[in-house]
Design an enzyme around this catalytic site. Structure first.
Site, short mmCIF file in Angstrom:
data_model
loop_
_atom_site.label_atom_id
_atom_site.label_comp_id
_atom_site.label_asym_id
_atom_site.label_seq_id
_atom_site.Cartn_x
_atom_site.Cartn_y
_atom_site.Cartn_z
N LYS A 116 0.81 -1.22 0.00
CA LYS A 116 0.00 0.00 0.00
C LYS A 116 0.84 1.27 0.00
O LYS A 116 0.50 2.26 -0.65
CB LYS A 116 -0.95 -0.03 1.20
N GLU A 200 -3.51 6.61 7.88
CA GLU A 200 -4.39 7.37 7.01
C GLU A 200 -5.42 8.12 7.83
O GLU A 200 -5.83 7.67 8.91
CB GLU A 200 -5.16 6.45 6.04
N HIS A 235 -15.63 -5.15 7.11
CA HIS A 235 -14.76 -4.87 5.97
C HIS A 235 -14.92 -5.87 4.82
O HIS A 235 -14.15 -5.83 3.87
CB HIS A 235 -13.29 -4.82 6.40
N ARG A 297 -6.49 -8.05 -10.30
CA ARG A 297 -7.17 -9.29 -10.67
C ARG A 297 -8.62 -8.98 -10.99
O ARG A 297 -9.08 -7.85 -10.85
CB ARG A 297 -7.12 -10.29 -9.51
#
Length: 641
Positions: A116, A200, A235, A297
């Protein structure tokens, strides 16, 4: 063009790939573990190769075995589907090194977007907006806390190699930062072998918006518009739709252009998804949508994109992997209507969504436009793999029409004896805020118990069950007879641990539509109605199973010994054939009225037998593990003096 394709996956995505490959005239080869020997994808493929034991670590995640299977079966390409090895750059490279075609992103692109922090730095350089945060090399706890303080709470700690909700912690204040950091690092190291994190800014009203992109080896990159995947539980995506509700043309153009820039920045080939997070506290705006990550993907939710564009993304994957250019240019792609998808899981909402595995004795999907599944009636949901039974997809001229269709599809889906989230999905789809587009990733958590169906049947369902049971067997002799009073037709009905004696005349008066005359001939579409309620059902041996609004309820005719036993003489008799799975008392024990004595497993349900009155256990005739027949004496309770 690829001539022979091995699918390095299982379940519904393997079946999905096989369908397109067969339509293109491509020979298909399945791989399977011990648990999947009789799976649907194995039987649908032209050939199948066994690759190991049931555990994924010994089968579907062993790249060397999959490559060996491809070579032995004469495949010239491998499609990884999603999950498993689909984003494993080393496996992709090994496939290419073996002289096979890899149907997916290049190893270089996978590596570039796999972490990330590095991915966000690359996106910043490409002019793609990223969420405010810290992605630096200094991983000292004090530095990370200082960065979080500077960003402003709440913040998210995210593992750089994370995914699927793992390695992520929300931190509301400085005091709890270090404890959450330590927990996040432990989980990241365990799950991904990498404990590095980024920080973040936490978005208070986040929407999960993603853009489908596609590139080829000729330098072409297009987008196929956006999807909204904001309805998530822990999530994990639950309901996905395309296009995103509330998305105006200017915002769509900005986010899709950013997605194309992101794909070009890594020379992307094949199907990919650029995931964005949007601050939707004041609607969707281009300057409040930021890059999160890229999935290199095909996505689980790809069918909704196919439904609004008319594109077969798997076909595009196979053509691009074969060296062909993209079949369509950007100006040839357009949005047609609205599509929405629900993931039907084998899990029980009433028990905190615990997985429910086992044999699918009954499986009938509602009228969806498209059902993607890897199981069938008579098959099984294995404890070794993801518990998704199917994806139900509906398309409409607009969002309201698509939601209405999907709500009907999930409400009328029938699964037994495995528990599912169908009722939960139906409630979510009918929620007024969802229908109005007032959604964010906290929607399900905020709604809480209001989305969980009552696990117990309503009274009219008891009446319907009683009517069906009575049709198949005579009621008890003189049941309900009273001197100088009309004879009452009574039937005793058992559901789980509860027994009810139901007056059939009253039950029939409540049902506005007659049910079939015999439960043995009860058709799957037989229905009972009470005011606005409806149910479908079928007979399963001595049991009646009714389906209502996505939930399933099993009923049986109760005999002496059911529930509170035989109140007069204290004899506890088996109400039906079954297995004793628990004995909670011993001979001589003192018991009180309603106390559980033992548990019988019968007709795929657990039935607790309880004391009919205060007393003592005079006889105990069974032990755990015993198989018993109906009316067998299990125990006898004598009254206390």
């Amino acid at each position: 063009m690829i001539q022979s394709l091995l699918i390095a996956n299982r379940g519904e995505i393997a079946c999905r790939i096989i369908r397109t490959a067969r339509a293109m005239g491509i020979r298909t080869i399945a791989v399977y573990s011990d648990a999947d020997a009789d799976a649907l994808h194995v039987r649908h493929a032209d050939a199948a190769v066994h690759i190991g034991p049931s555990l994924v670590s010994e089968s579907y995640l062993v790249g060397a075995r999959i490559i060996a299977a491809a070579q032995a079966a004469g495949a010239d390409a491998i499609h990884p589907g999603y999950g498993f090895l689909s984003e494993n750059a080393e496996f992709a490279q090994a496939v290419l090194d073996a002289g096979l075609i890899w149907v997916g992103a290049t190893p270089g692109s996978i590596r570039a977007m796999g972490l990330k922090d590095a991915a966000k730095q690359r996106m910043q350089a490409a002019g793609v907006p990223v969420t405010p945060g810290y992605m630096g090399e200094d991983q000292a706890a004090d530095r990370l806390r200082a960065e979080a303080d500077a960003i402003g709470y709440p913040v998210l700690i995210k593992a750089v190699a994370g995914g699927g909700g793992k390695g992520m912690r929300k931190v509301d204040d400085a005091a709890s930062f270090l404890a959450n950091l330590e927990s996040c690092r432990r989980e990241a190291a365990s799950s991904f072998g990498n404990d590095r994190v980024i920080i973040e800014k936490f978005i208070t009203a986040p929407r999960h918006i993603e853009v489908q992109v596609f590139g080829d080896s000729h330098g072409n990159v297009v987008h196929l518009f956006e999807r909204d995947c904001s309805l998530q539980r822990r999530h994990q995506k639950v309901i996905e739709e395309a296009p995103a509700p509330g998305m105006d043309a200017a915002t769509r153009e900005a986010i899709c252009a950013a997605a194309v820039r992101a794909a070009r920045a890594v020379d992307y080939q094949g199907a990919g998804t650029i995931e964005f997070i949007a601050d939707a506290s004041d609607g969707l705006h281009a300057d409040r949508i930021w890059f999160m990550e890229m999935n290199t993907r095909l996505q689980v939710e790809h069918p909704v994109t196919e439904e609004i564009t008319g594109v077969d993304l798997v076909e595009w994957q196979l053509r691009v992997a074969s060296g062909e250019p993209l079949p369509m240019a950007q100006d040839e792609l357009a949005i047609h209507g609205h599509a929405i998808e629900a993931r039907l899981y084998a899990e029980d909402p009433a028990t905190g969504f615990l997985p429910s595995t086992g044999r699918l004795d009954h499986l009938a999907f509602g009228p969806a436009d498209r059902v993607e599944t890897g199981v069938e009636q008579g098959g099984a949901v294995s404890p070794f793999y993801d518990p998704m039974i199917a994806k139900l997809v509906c398309h409409g001229e607009d969002r309201e029409e698509a939601i209405d269709a999907l709500a009907e599809a999930v409400s009328s889906t029938e699964v037994w004896p495995i528990r599912t989230n169908a009722g939960f999905l139906a409630r979510a789809l009918d929620d007024e805020d969802f229908r109005a587009g007032n959604i964010d990733t906290g929607f399900i958590a905020a709604k809480g118990a209001s989305l969980i169906p009552d696990p117990e049947p309503e009274g009219w369902l008891w009446n319907a069950a009683a009517r069906l049971i009575a049709d198949d067997a005579a009621t008890e002799p003189l049941a309900g007879f009273r001197l100088n009073a009309p004879h009452a037709r009574l039937v005793s009905v058992w559901h789980k641990d509860e027994v009810a004696r139901i007056d059939l005349d009253e039950a029939e008066a409540m049902l506005t539509q007659d049910l079939p005359q015999s439960s043995s001939s009860l058709a799957e579409d037989a229905s009972a109605e009470a005011s606005d309620d409806w149910a479908t059902g079928y007979a399963d041996g001595d049991q009646i199973v009714l389906f209502h609004a996505g939930s399933a309820f099993g009923f049986a005719r109760a005999t002496r010994g059911s529930g509170l036993a035989a109140g007069g003489d204290g004899a506890i008799l088996a109400p039906m054939p079954g297995k004793v799975i628990a004995v909670n008392v011993a001979k001589g024990d003192e018991v009180s009225e309603g106390q559980r004595l033992l548990v019988l497993e019968a007709m795929k349900m657990e039935h607790a037998l309880t004391a009919p009155f205060n007393g003592f256990v005079a006889e105990l005739c069974v032990q755990t593990g015993d198989q018993v027949q109906v009316e067998k004496l299990l125990a006898r309770i004598v009254r206390a003096d």
